[in-house]
Structures are given as C-alpha cells and as structure tokens.
Design a protein around this motif. Sequence first.
Motif, short mmCIF file in Angstrom:
data_model
loop_
_atom_site.label_atom_id
_atom_site.label_comp_id
_atom_site.label_asym_id
_atom_site.label_seq_id
_atom_site.Cartn_x
_atom_site.Cartn_y
_atom_site.Cartn_z
N ALA A 79 0.82 -1.21 0.00
CA ALA A 79 0.00 0.00 0.00
C ALA A 79 0.86 1.26 0.00
CB ALA A 79 -0.93 -0.01 1.22
N ALA A 80 2.02 1.19 0.66
CA ALA A 80 2.89 2.38 0.76
C ALA A 80 3.81 2.54 -0.45
CB ALA A 80 3.73 2.29 2.03
N ALA A 81 3.96 1.47 -1.26
CA ALA A 81 4.96 1.48 -2.33
C ALA A 81 4.76 2.57 -3.37
CB ALA A 81 5.01 0.10 -3.00
N PRO A 82 3.54 2.76 -3.92
CA PRO A 82 3.41 3.78 -4.97
C PRO A 82 3.79 5.18 -4.50
CG PRO A 82 1.48 2.34 -4.92
CD PRO A 82 2.27 2.04 -3.70
N GLY A 83 3.35 5.55 -3.29
CA GLY A 83 3.66 6.89 -2.80
C GLY A 83 5.14 7.10 -2.55
N TRP A 84 5.80 6.10 -1.96
CA TRP A 84 7.23 6.23 -1.67
C TRP A 84 8.06 6.24 -2.96
CZ3 TRP A 84 10.19 7.87 2.03
CH2 TRP A 84 11.53 7.50 2.10
N ALA A 85 7.72 5.39 -3.91
CA ALA A 85 8.46 5.35 -5.17
C ALA A 85 8.25 6.63 -5.98
CB ALA A 85 8.04 4.14 -5.99
N ALA A 86 7.07 7.25 -5.83
CA ALA A 86 6.77 8.46 -6.61
C ALA A 86 7.45 9.71 -6.08
CB ALA A 86 5.26 8.68 -6.65
N LEU A 87 7.97 9.65 -4.84
CA LEU A 87 8.65 10.81 -4.28
C LEU A 87 9.88 11.16 -5.13
CD1 LEU A 87 8.73 10.24 -0.41
CD2 LEU A 87 7.33 11.88 -1.66
N PRO A 88 10.14 12.41 -5.39
CA PRO A 88 11.39 12.77 -6.06
C PRO A 88 12.58 12.28 -5.23
CG PRO A 88 9.89 14.65 -5.96
CD PRO A 88 9.30 13.59 -5.09
N PRO A 89 13.67 11.86 -5.88
CA PRO A 89 14.83 11.38 -5.13
C PRO A 89 15.29 12.35 -4.05
CG PRO A 89 15.11 10.91 -7.45
CD PRO A 89 13.86 11.73 -7.34
N HIS A 90 15.18 13.66 -4.30
CA HIS A 90 15.59 14.64 -3.29
C HIS A 90 14.78 14.48 -2.01
CE1 HIS A 90 16.62 18.38 -1.32
NE2 HIS A 90 15.33 18.69 -1.27
N GLU A 91 13.48 14.21 -2.12
CA GLU A 91 12.66 14.08 -0.93
C GLU A 91 12.99 12.80 -0.17
OE1 GLU A 91 8.50 14.86 -1.24
OE2 GLU A 91 8.76 16.38 -2.82
N ARG A 92 13.29 11.72 -0.89
CA ARG A 92 13.73 10.50 -0.20
C ARG A 92 15.07 10.75 0.50
NH1 ARG A 92 11.78 7.64 -4.85
NH2 ARG A 92 13.90 7.23 -5.59
N ALA A 93 15.94 11.53 -0.14
CA ALA A 93 17.22 11.89 0.48
C ALA A 93 17.00 12.68 1.76
CB ALA A 93 18.08 12.68 -0.50
N GLU A 94 16.02 13.58 1.76
CA GLU A 94 15.71 14.36 2.96
C GLU A 94 15.23 13.43 4.09
OE1 GLU A 94 15.81 17.98 3.60
OE2 GLU A 94 17.33 17.47 2.10
N HIS A 95 14.41 12.46 3.75
CA HIS A 95 13.94 11.49 4.75
C HIS A 95 15.13 10.73 5.35
CE1 HIS A 95 9.57 11.58 4.87
NE2 HIS A 95 9.53 11.71 3.55
N LEU A 96 16.06 10.28 4.49
CA LEU A 96 17.21 9.53 4.99
C LEU A 96 18.12 10.40 5.84
CD1 LEU A 96 18.16 7.40 1.85
CD2 LEU A 96 17.09 6.61 3.95
N THR A 97 18.29 11.66 5.47
CA THR A 97 19.12 12.57 6.26
C THR A 97 18.51 12.79 7.64
OG1 THR A 97 19.86 13.69 4.24
CG2 THR A 97 20.13 14.87 6.31
N LYS A 98 17.20 12.99 7.68
CA LYS A 98 16.53 13.17 8.97
C LYS A 98 16.61 11.91 9.81
CE LYS A 98 12.12 14.65 10.98
NZ LYS A 98 10.72 15.08 10.69
N LEU A 99 16.47 10.76 9.16
CA LEU A 99 16.57 9.49 9.87
C LEU A 99 17.96 9.30 10.45
CD1 LEU A 99 15.41 6.75 10.69
CD2 LEU A 99 15.93 5.91 8.39
N ALA A 100 19.00 9.63 9.66
CA ALA A 100 20.38 9.50 10.15
C ALA A 100 20.60 10.39 11.38
CB ALA A 100 21.36 9.86 9.05
N ALA A 101 20.05 11.61 11.35
CA ALA A 101 20.21 12.52 12.49
C ALA A 101 19.54 11.96 13.74
CB ALA A 101 19.63 13.89 12.15
N LEU A 102 18.37 11.37 13.58
CA LEU A 102 17.66 10.82 14.73
C LEU A 102 18.34 9.54 15.24
CD1 LEU A 102 15.28 11.53 16.47
CD2 LEU A 102 13.80 10.19 14.96
#
Length: 724
Positions: A79-102
């Motif tokens: 159910a989550a796959a289409p929305g996550w795959a559709a995110l621009p790579p920059h937005e996925r990068a932002e998620h990973l950066t925030k995750l690394a900080a936490l």
Amino acid sequence: MPSVTEILEMMDYGAAPVSDRPAQDWLKAHSPLGHFIGGAFTEAANGQALPYPATGKELAQVAEGSADDVTRAVASARAAAPGWAALPPHERAEHLTKLAALLRKRQEVLAQLATRESGRAIHTTTATDVPEAIAQFTHFAHRAELLDETFPGRAPHGIVGIILPVQRAFVTLAAKVAPALAAGNTLVLKPAAEAPLTALAFAAICAEAGLPAGVINVVTGGAELDQTLAEAEIEMLSFTGPTEAGRALRIATAGSGKALALALGGRPPHLIFADADLDAAVEGVVTALESSPRLLVAEAVLERFTQKLTRRLETLRIGDPLDKGTDLGITVPPSHLAEIRARIAQGVEAGAELVQPNLSVHLPKNGQFCRPGLLLHVFPANPCFDAETLGPTTTLTSFRTPAEAVELANNSRFGRAAAVWSENITLATDIAAQIETGTVWINSSDLSAPGAPQEGLRESGVSQAGLAAYLAPSTVPALPEPPAVMIPESVLGESDVAKAVAQAEKAGGWSQKTGADRAQVLRAFSAELAVQQARIAERLQSLGHDPQEAAQAIRLAYRCAAHAETGADEALRPAPKTLALAQSLPWGVLGVACPVTQPLLGFAALVLPALAMGNRVVAISAPSLAQILPDLAQMLTKAGVPGGVLSLVNGPRDTWVQTLARHDGVAALWYAGNAEGAALAERQSAGNLKATWCPTERDWSAQPLSETLAQARQSKTIWLPYGA
C-alpha cells in the motif's frame, strides 16, 4: 585486594560496567514487543521470552510471527509502495538525512540493545557498529540525490524482503535498508529470532522521523518465517546468513522472477608472510576472531607468530558484554555452541591440536559464552580447514612459498574476504590480486565503509553491490520464446558442453589481458562481421529472421569493443590514509544459453559484452544459427580470439543448460529462453550457488548494453592503508 605496587606490575584493570538504563527504559516502554506493521506496533500475540545471552535472564517478550503476519506486513508495504516510489529522489534523500540525524541522537540506546540481543561487547557496538550503520544512511542520502543521473530510467523493485543475521544485525540492517530506501523500495524486515531488538527499535525511530506508514515493516519470529517471506508477494529478497539456508531460499525463489541477494558464509584467510609486522597481524586476527579466520603462516615465522598469538589470547578479557573492559562478548545460541564444539572435536580427532587460553576473567556460569581457541596443524584434509562456522576458534596452517599460500587461501568453496600481512607492498598487492575473494585487506582487517563494495564470490554470495542491487532492470519489449524442450542427457551421449567448459578453463589468459587488448580483438571481429554483413543478412532472411539483425549485431560489436577498454574500476578514499580499490573482474567461465527468436542479435547481445569484460564463454546457440556458426568461428579465429575463449555449442538448449548449471567449473550462467527454462536453470544452479541471470523473452535490440555489461562482471575491493 592487590596493592598499588602489585597493580602497577600487573597492569591489570578492574570492572567498568556500563549502565544500560536507556535500553531497559526502552524495553519497559515497549514490552511485550509486537510486530511493526503499517507504522505502529501490533499486539504481541504468542509472545516468546527473549533471553540475554550473557546471563540467560529474560530481556523481553517478543511476538512469534505467523504466515498471516507476513501477509499483513507485505500488504502494508504494498500500500505504501506507490507513494514512496513516486517521491522525487531529493525528498527521499531528505527522509534519509533526517533518519540519520535521529539515529545519531538514539545511538546510545541502539548500541545497548545491540549488545543485549547479541552479546557483542559494548565498546564495539558503541564505537564501531552503530556509527558505521548510521554512516550508511548519510551516504545513501547523498546517492539518492544523484539517482536520476547515475541510473537514468531505472525504477525500484517494489517490495523488498530483508532477512537479518544474529551477529552485527544492526550493521547489516543499515547496509541493506539504506540503499533499498534510497532506491524507492518499501520493506519487510525479518530479524533473527535471537536478535530482534535493534530492528524493532529502528522501526520505531523511522516512525518518529516521519517515514510514511508502511515503508518499514518488521515481523519477528523463527527461521521458518524466512521461507514464508521468500514465497510471499514481494519483488526482491535479500538474505544474510548460513550457506545452507541461502541455498534453500535460492530454490524457493527459482522461477518466481524475484531478484535475490545472498550474503552467505565463509571464513576469511589471513596470509601472514615472513616479513609481516607480526604484532600488527596478531591484533588483526584478534579483531577478526568472531569470524573464525583461517591463518596461513609462513614457516619462517610460524613459531614466533604462534607464541605471540597464544600470549595475546591469554590477555583477552571475555565476560560481561556490558563491561567497557570486555574485549569479546562471544555469545552464541545453545544449539550453535554444541555444533561448534562438535566440529572442533572432529578437527582434533583428525590430527589438529587445540590451544585454549586460561582466561583472565572467568566466564559467567549461566551465559552462552564460547571460549576462543587456536587449532594448530590444520591441513586441507581436516574437516575444520574450510568449515563454515567454528565460533571464535581460528585454525593455523603453515606454508613455504607465496604460490602455496595462494593455493591454500583459494582452496575453499567460499570467497567472502581475506587479509594479507606483509611489509613488502609489491608482494602484498600481487598476492591480493590472486586471492579469489570479494574483499582483500592489506595489513589490516575487517575494514568497511559505505560505498565500498562488499560482495562475496563463489558460495559466499550472489548479488550486485550497492544501489544497483535495489533497482529493477529497465523495461524491455517482450518477444516470445518457444517452449522448453527436454531431452534426456543419456540419449544425447557424451556432452559437448562439458568438453567446451574444459577448454574454457584452460583459456584463463583472456581474463588476464588488458582491456585495450580485448578491445583490439573485438574490434577486429566487428570489422570481419561488417565485411560479411550482406551474406549474413541474406542467410538470416532465408531462415525466416529479420536481416537487420546483421547490422544491429555489427553496431553492438563495435560498442562492446569500446567498453572493453574503458573499464569500470574505481579508487575510493573511505578514511584518512586508506585507499579502497573497487575492481570489476570477470566471472571466469560464463555459460550462456542464447535466445531462439533473434539468433544472431541475441548471440551478439549476450556473448560480446561477456567477452569484453574478460569472461570465457560457453554459448549454446540457437538452432537456426547452425548454418552461420562455421562462418562466425572463422571470423573469431581471424580476429585473434584465442582457442577456448568462446565455444559455440549447437544442440538442445534447455537440456544442455542443466549441464552448465550443475558444472562447478562454470562461475555464472545466463539463460535467455522462456520462464519455464529460467526456473529450471535457477533451481539446478542452487547446488553450487553460481550467479544466474535470466533475461527471458525480450527484444534484444532494446536491451540496454550497460545492464548486460554490469551482469558480466563481479566486484572485488582491495583495502590499502598507507603512511606511517
């Protein structure tokens, strides 16, 4: 109690226990621990007690998963796959950066949970494991930013199932999850039953970091869920664990179309030469002790090295993993401990001598501790020489010459990693190039870094490295292939395929040639093919095939010649005064089952890239190519392709491919027929775990050459620290 004078003479130190209050508070707040599905923890149904391996006391109640739980987790990821795959790579990068900080903010509790679940020493999880894991998310955040540039047109697989090991579970999790998320996949994690805490804590941190619900899902339970996940509706399975378990998963996924990444067993050989810094080598061995290294030691320094290593083992502090002064926790499940002891007993019975130190700290009575040891006089016939798991017991074998050392190192069905110890850099690099493992450390041990490939060779692994592994191949228009036709091999008589493999094994010089030399040969073949273009096109047309295949094959041949010279090696600088050379190497002998629908173009699109990368090829050609084969063979000879480098076999493809699959001399197998034949090729290859690629029923005029070239090579990383 010793006096001050006695303490100064002993240079011993007392206990330095670490308070694990943060981990205890986390467990208290979340116990009993359920699965993590759809962004939240579920109720902990069928809870099982999770013991602390150092004492046997209960840590928490953890849910025992079922097939229904796996189905729900996969549905959440779907159910989550289409929305996550559709995110621009920059937005996925932002998620990973925030995750690394936490994760950095929560690294204390993560390190304590890692120690609690695995028994790994707290100083190791704090100083090495957790920082290394967090670095993965930072690195792949940067890679996500450049995704469209580095992999144009590629899309994520979809849902990736990830099965984690007991040891270094969080490091392995990060190395798999970070690139998978960066590529746009959603995930279902299945941690080992003995080590679920860091995976569950990670999932909770993902929710806290704002990752969309369903992107990360965790199902806990026993090893039987591994097969359940492999058979679920997922697009890729990534597994780290024992070889036999990986083999079973290979069979379970055969013919399913699922991408499969296997990181399996193997004990790294450490080659210690006469001019090595023996003290440094001893410390390197101790660092790698949990992986049970195979020590290959020059006879000239055998006695000195053995004495130094024995003395060093005597000084190890083994005990409470939450003590800062503990060098090694070394705890294993009870069943595993019994298996280790039985295997060592076999080695002793076969003539080895077991040396175990009198430990400076007594092992706790209730813990699942495994006493380290050194098995001396272990020869290749000893069952311990290449046993997959011996716990923290290392084996020692002597050698006289560098050639003998390489032969002993390569005398293994595994190929995960190795270390070379020598102060002669010329010797060290020469030996490193000859060792058949995915990683070689020179005068160092157990180095790793995000972005540096860590692939296994042979039975240690089947996968591509990094971000590429988590991206699906480009979509290519389909062309149907005829049904598989099986003829009993007993009817066909002696196999021409086996003869061709034997010839290819003798033609290893092709793999040693420079890219420029191979390019020159392939360009000469391209020119020969161009001279014969009109005649070949006429022959194809008379056989009912598109005459344009001749022109397409010629253009492809020239492009392969160009790629042969450009290469794909990369020098990385992962740490100060450290180089990591990521090399692209040929597989060796590569079996290729060519398509029937496009006989000449399919042959060229598969065989020529394989030759360009330095492979020797045994190709089962399409039956309709039989009339052209003599001409092709003549052109290859005239272009300078050495004998045995390319063998063209005409016959029943779907029968002969089984011979290629089972042949231990064939390092990798490509099958370009139909789905039924692909399933057969993958199942038959499970016995020796050779790499397979099954690009079935496709239009080869639209196949990206870059993806074929990537399949034609494997990765080897040589680590070279330098400077004083």
